[in-house]
Design a protein around this motif. Structure first.
Motif, PDB file in Angstrom:
ATOM      1  N   GLY A  95      46.647 -47.639  29.942  1.00 23.04           N
ATOM      2  CA  GLY A  95      46.676 -46.301  30.514  1.00 23.04           C
ATOM      3  C   GLY A  95      48.036 -45.778  30.915  1.00 23.04           C
ATOM      4  N   ALA A  96      49.145 -46.476  30.524  1.00 23.24           N
ATOM      5  CA  ALA A  96      50.485 -45.973  30.847  1.00 23.24           C
ATOM      6  C   ALA A  96      50.696 -44.621  30.182  1.00 23.24           C
ATOM      7  N   SER A  97      51.340 -43.716  30.901  1.00 18.27           N
ATOM      8  CA  SER A  97      51.562 -42.376  30.373  1.00 18.27           C
ATOM      9  C   SER A  97      52.855 -42.259  29.579  1.00 18.27           C
ATOM     10  N   ASP A  98      53.825 -43.087  29.883  1.00 16.33           N
ATOM     11  CA  ASP A  98      55.120 -42.989  29.191  1.00 16.33           C
ATOM     12  C   ASP A  98      55.857 -44.321  29.371  1.00 16.33           C
ATOM     13  N   PHE A  99      56.984 -44.451  28.679  1.00 15.00           N
ATOM     14  CA  PHE A  99      57.758 -45.696  28.696  1.00 15.00           C
ATOM     15  C   PHE A  99      59.238 -45.317  28.702  1.00 15.00           C
ATOM     16  N   LEU A 100      59.969 -45.726  29.753  1.00 13.24           N
ATOM     17  CA  LEU A 100      61.411 -45.472  29.824  1.00 13.24           C
ATOM     18  C   LEU A 100      62.144 -46.771  29.543  1.00 13.24           C
ATOM     19  N   THR A 101      63.027 -46.733  28.530  1.00 17.19           N
ATOM     20  CA  THR A 101      63.804 -47.917  28.162  1.00 17.19           C
ATOM     21  C   THR A 101      65.161 -47.866  28.855  1.00 17.19           C
ATOM     22  N   LYS A 102      65.454 -48.899  29.698  1.00 15.62           N
ATOM     23  CA  LYS A 102      66.737 -48.964  30.389  1.00 15.62           C
ATOM     24  C   LYS A 102      67.842 -49.301  29.396  1.00 15.62           C
ATOM     25  N   PRO A 103      69.053 -48.759  29.560  1.00 11.81           N
ATOM     26  CA  PRO A 103      69.413 -47.774  30.590  1.00 11.81           C
ATOM     27  C   PRO A 103      68.947 -46.375  30.196  1.00 11.81           C
ATOM     28  N   PHE A 104      68.481 -45.601  31.174  1.00 12.60           N
ATOM     29  CA  PHE A 104      68.088 -44.231  30.915  1.00 12.60           C
ATOM     30  C   PHE A 104      68.832 -43.316  31.888  1.00 12.60           C
ATOM     31  N   THR A 105      68.914 -42.043  31.526  1.00  9.95           N
ATOM     32  CA  THR A 105      69.628 -41.072  32.352  1.00  9.95           C
ATOM     33  C   THR A 105      68.650 -40.433  33.340  1.00  9.95           C
ATOM     34  N   LEU A 106      69.209 -39.781  34.347  1.00  5.70           N
ATOM     35  CA  LEU A 106      68.365 -39.069  35.298  1.00  5.70           C
ATOM     36  C   LEU A 106      67.628 -37.924  34.619  1.00  5.70           C
ATOM     37  N   GLN A 107      68.247 -37.367  33.574  1.00  5.15           N
ATOM     38  CA  GLN A 107      67.566 -36.324  32.801  1.00  5.15           C
ATOM     39  C   GLN A 107      66.335 -36.897  32.098  1.00  5.15           C
ATOM     40  N   ASP A 108      66.481 -38.121  31.561  1.00 13.05           N
ATOM     41  CA  ASP A 108      65.325 -38.789  30.946  1.00 13.05           C
ATOM     42  C   ASP A 108      64.199 -38.948  31.967  1.00 13.05           C
ATOM     43  N   LEU A 109      64.586 -39.325  33.213  1.00 16.49           N
ATOM     44  CA  LEU A 109      63.595 -39.493  34.281  1.00 16.49           C
ATOM     45  C   LEU A 109      62.894 -38.177  34.581  1.00 16.49           C
ATOM     46  N   ALA A 110      63.689 -37.093  34.676  1.00 13.79           N
ATOM     47  CA  ALA A 110      63.113 -35.784  34.987  1.00 13.79           C
ATOM     48  C   ALA A 110      62.170 -35.325  33.887  1.00 13.79           C
ATOM     49  N   CYS A 258      74.151 -33.715   7.995  1.00 13.34           N
ATOM     50  CA  CYS A 258      73.922 -33.919   9.417  1.00 13.34           C
ATOM     51  C   CYS A 258      74.807 -35.072   9.870  1.00 13.34           C
ATOM     52  N   CYS A 259      75.659 -34.814  10.829  1.00 12.64           N
ATOM     53  CA  CYS A 259      76.639 -35.812  11.270  1.00 12.64           C
ATOM     54  C   CYS A 259      76.393 -36.180  12.739  1.00 12.64           C
ATOM     55  N   TRP A 260      76.201 -37.476  12.970  1.00  7.86           N
ATOM     56  CA  TRP A 260      76.013 -37.992  14.324  1.00  7.86           C
ATOM     57  C   TRP A 260      77.261 -38.760  14.751  1.00  7.86           C
ATOM     58  N   PRO A 261      77.955 -38.307  15.787  1.00  5.78           N
ATOM     59  CA  PRO A 261      79.143 -39.036  16.236  1.00  5.78           C
ATOM     60  C   PRO A 261      78.771 -40.396  16.818  1.00  5.78           C
ATOM     61  N   LEU A 262      79.649 -41.354  16.602  1.00 11.71           N
ATOM     62  CA  LEU A 262      79.484 -42.706  17.145  1.00 11.71           C
ATOM     63  C   LEU A 262      80.556 -42.893  18.210  1.00 11.71           C
ATOM     64  N   ARG A 263      80.105 -43.130  19.451  1.00  8.51           N
ATOM     65  CA  ARG A 263      81.047 -43.246  20.560  1.00  8.51           C
ATOM     66  C   ARG A 263      80.968 -44.644  21.172  1.00  8.51           C
ATOM     67  N   LEU A 294      69.106 -44.384  17.377  1.00  6.94           N
ATOM     68  CA  LEU A 294      69.813 -45.336  16.512  1.00  6.94           C
ATOM     69  C   LEU A 294      71.299 -45.343  16.818  1.00  6.94           C
ATOM     70  N   MET A 295      71.903 -44.165  16.995  1.00  4.89           N
ATOM     71  CA  MET A 295      73.339 -44.095  17.223  1.00  4.89           C
ATOM     72  C   MET A 295      73.708 -44.643  18.603  1.00  4.89           C
ATOM     73  N   LYS A 296      72.864 -44.386  19.605  1.00  3.57           N
ATOM     74  CA  LYS A 296      73.140 -44.955  20.934  1.00  3.57           C
ATOM     75  C   LYS A 296      73.042 -46.481  20.890  1.00  3.57           C
ATOM     76  N   LYS A 297      72.000 -46.959  20.219  1.00  2.00           N
ATOM     77  CA  LYS A 297      71.829 -48.401  20.091  1.00  2.00           C
ATOM     78  C   LYS A 297      72.951 -49.005  19.252  1.00  2.00           C
ATOM     79  N   ALA A 298      73.364 -48.301  18.193  1.00  2.00           N
ATOM     80  CA  ALA A 298      74.428 -48.807  17.323  1.00  2.00           C
ATOM     81  C   ALA A 298      75.747 -48.920  18.070  1.00  2.00           C
ATOM     82  N   SER A 299      76.055 -47.947  18.928  1.00  2.00           N
ATOM     83  CA  SER A 299      77.316 -47.996  19.673  1.00  2.00           C
ATOM     84  C   SER A 299      77.341 -49.212  20.597  1.00  2.00           C
ATOM     85  N   LEU A 300      76.206 -49.494  21.251  1.00  2.00           N
ATOM     86  CA  LEU A 300      76.132 -50.678  22.107  1.00  2.00           C
ATOM     87  C   LEU A 300      76.234 -51.959  21.281  1.00  2.00           C
TER      88      LEU A 300
END
Length: 504
Positions: A95-110, A258-263, A294-300
């Motif tokens: 019955g979980a309504s959502d799933f937040l994967t750490k680290p997450f931003t406060l915007q993700d929380l909102a 479509c270009c996704w920057p890698l930081r 994918l790009m956030k995970k790839a940068s890490l």
């Protein structure tokens, strides 16, 4: 709203508490343990709960059950820094309504709070109007949304798992491109980096873009402009192919890029480019979110890989220094480990070992005698014959070496090189008396290479054998001390080297 937070990280718990209070919610209660949360649930009423999957005294799924038993209508958002597909499916089923994967931003929380709040309203409405057609349709819509979330979460887990399984940068970059091609269903994907102190963008892995002269020319001419477009803080940029290349990409169909920057640590490092007839970065589809992830995970992953490879390099450097220190004490065994490693790699090539096996021999083969650090110098360098008691002491060095590297993260196949390189094919070796194919293959390879170098090296108590005499010895002990296949492969590699020398 009245919100319950169950999170054992004190800093994160305090941050979430303060942020939700600033949003104007009526009451926010943060609990550090499952026991404290159970007390809070029994004493008070909550409109929403955020629960960590791992707590010091309870399982997050147990807390989910407890909350749902209290009030099935309370939306629960699960949080985890170690997400797995199994936990996500269990949480959704419970019955979980959502799933937040750490680290997450406060915007993700909102956003998550906004989503579950809407879900709660819908749920209460469905409970009261479930006999009516409108309520039934809303319930079906909610179910479809949950299924979509489950599919999206499954894709996120699949991406994380694939990247987490990578062990080298040579495998990481092609994997990023392959995943991006699968997500976008595009045959033309490229990953480019911007080296420090250089103006150009370099392709590190491409799928369907290899050999594109117009692409190479464009990067040479427009690299600064393209970096400027991408290094603006946006998640992605969609560029028209007609403007870039002056025409359609292939087959007469105009393509967008479509270009996704890698930081890396906030600094522009490169970008992923996907060519498509319809730019997914403007479609608002789940594909866009998946590529963002994918790009956030790839940068890490890239940053962690760089740190890991640096640590591994330093780690092996320290171990090799120890081996060098051992061998430097005896002029007769100097560079012994280097030669054994080279011979072992030659054997591995002949018998078609895998790339990972070859790499294990290159790194760990050098350390096969590291256990000799635990043997007295006067015994190792004794100029005359040794006694039976002294031989028993020397026989301990493979086990000593294995104990030295036991907690250093070596794979079993790598540790076997150190522990079992003195085992014999007929079971008469040491330390465990293994026989035949029970002896790991890499250890069998090093056994032959080690014996050959020992025979052809001058020692304090004897002269070195000739090449022919050493080969004769290996043939004589083939099937007794040595694996027949490995012995034949080594002799073949030696003969090949002799032919190359003669031809030169």
């Amino acid at each position: 709203m009245k919100i319950l937070i169950v999170e054992d990280d004190v800093v994160l718990s305090r941050l979430l508490n303060e942020y939700l209070l600033r949003l104007g919610h009526e009451r926010v209660q943060a609990c550090l343990t499952g026991e404290e949360a159970c007390v809070a649930i029994e004493k008070g009423y909550f409109d929403c709960a955020f629960v960590d999957l791992r707590l010091p005294d309870a399982d997050g799924l147990q807390m989910l059950d407890a909350i749902k038993r209290r009030d099935p209508s309370i939306p629960v958002v699960m949080m985890s820094g170690y997400p797995t597909m199994e936990y996500a499916i269990q949480a959704m089923r419970k019955g979980a309504s959502d799933f937040l994967t750490k680290p997450f931003t406060l915007q993700d929380l909102a956003l998550a709070l906004e989503r579950v709040t809407k879900e709660r309203v819908l749920l209460l409405e469905n409970l009261s109007l479930q006999l009516e057609c409108r309520a039934q349709k809303q319930l079906e819509k909610a179910n479809r949304e949950l299924e979509r979330k489950a599919r999206e979460q499954a894709s996120l887990f699949a991406i994380s798992r694939r990247l987490d399984e990578i062990r080298s940068s040579e495998e990481l970059f092609p994997c990023i491109v392959e995943i991006a091609s699968e997500l976008s269903k595009s045959p033309d994907v490229g990953l480019f980096i911007s080296p420090p102190e250089q103006r150009t963008l370099l392709p590190v892995s491409c799928h369907g873009l290899v050999g594109r002269q117009d692409l190479t020319t464009f990067f040479e001419r427009q690299s600064e402009r393209l970096k400027g477009l991408l290094d603006t803080g946006s998640n992605h940029v969609c560029l028209a192919g007609d403007n870039l290349f002056g025409g359609s990409f292939e087959g007469g169909e105009a393509k967008n890029f479509c270009c996704w920057p890698l930081r890396i640590r906030g600094e522009f490092f490169g970008f992923l480019m996907i060519s498509q007839a319809r730019c997914i970065a403007q479609s608002g589809s789940s594909d866009e979110k998946l590529v963002d992830f994918l790009m956030k995970k790839a940068s890490l992953a890239i940053e962690n890989m760089a740190l890991y490879e640096s640590l591994i390099s330093n780690f092996y450097g320290i171990l090799k220094s120890l081996v060098n220190a051992i061998e430097a004490k005896d002029p007769y065994t100097r560079k012994h480990s280097d030669r054994v490693t080279c011979y072992a790699i030659d054997i591995a090539r002949v018998i078609d070992c895998s790339t990972s096996q070859m790499e294990a021999l290159r790194t760990v083969g050098y350390l096969h005698d590291i256990g000799k650090i635990g043997i007295a110098d006067n015994l190792l360098h004794k100029p005359g014959p040794i006694t039976a008691e002294e031989y028993e002491l020397i026989r301990r060095h493979p086990a000593i070496g294995d104990s030295i590297v036991a907690n250093l993260g070596f794979a079993d196949s790598e540790r076997a090189i150190i522990k079992h390189h003195h085992e014999s094919w007929d079971g008469s070796g040491y330390p465990d008396g293994l026989a035949g194919e029970d002896i790991p293959i890499l250890a069998r390879i090093v056994t032959v290479a080690d014996a050959y170098d020992a025979m052809t090296s001058r020692r304090a108590y004897r002269e070195a054998m000739s090449l022919d005499a050493a080969i004769h010895e290996i043939r004589s002990y083939r099937g007794r001390q040595f694996d027949p296949v490995v012995a034949d492969a080594f002799i073949e590699s030696l003969q090949d080297m002799e032919r190359i020398k003669d031809a030169g």
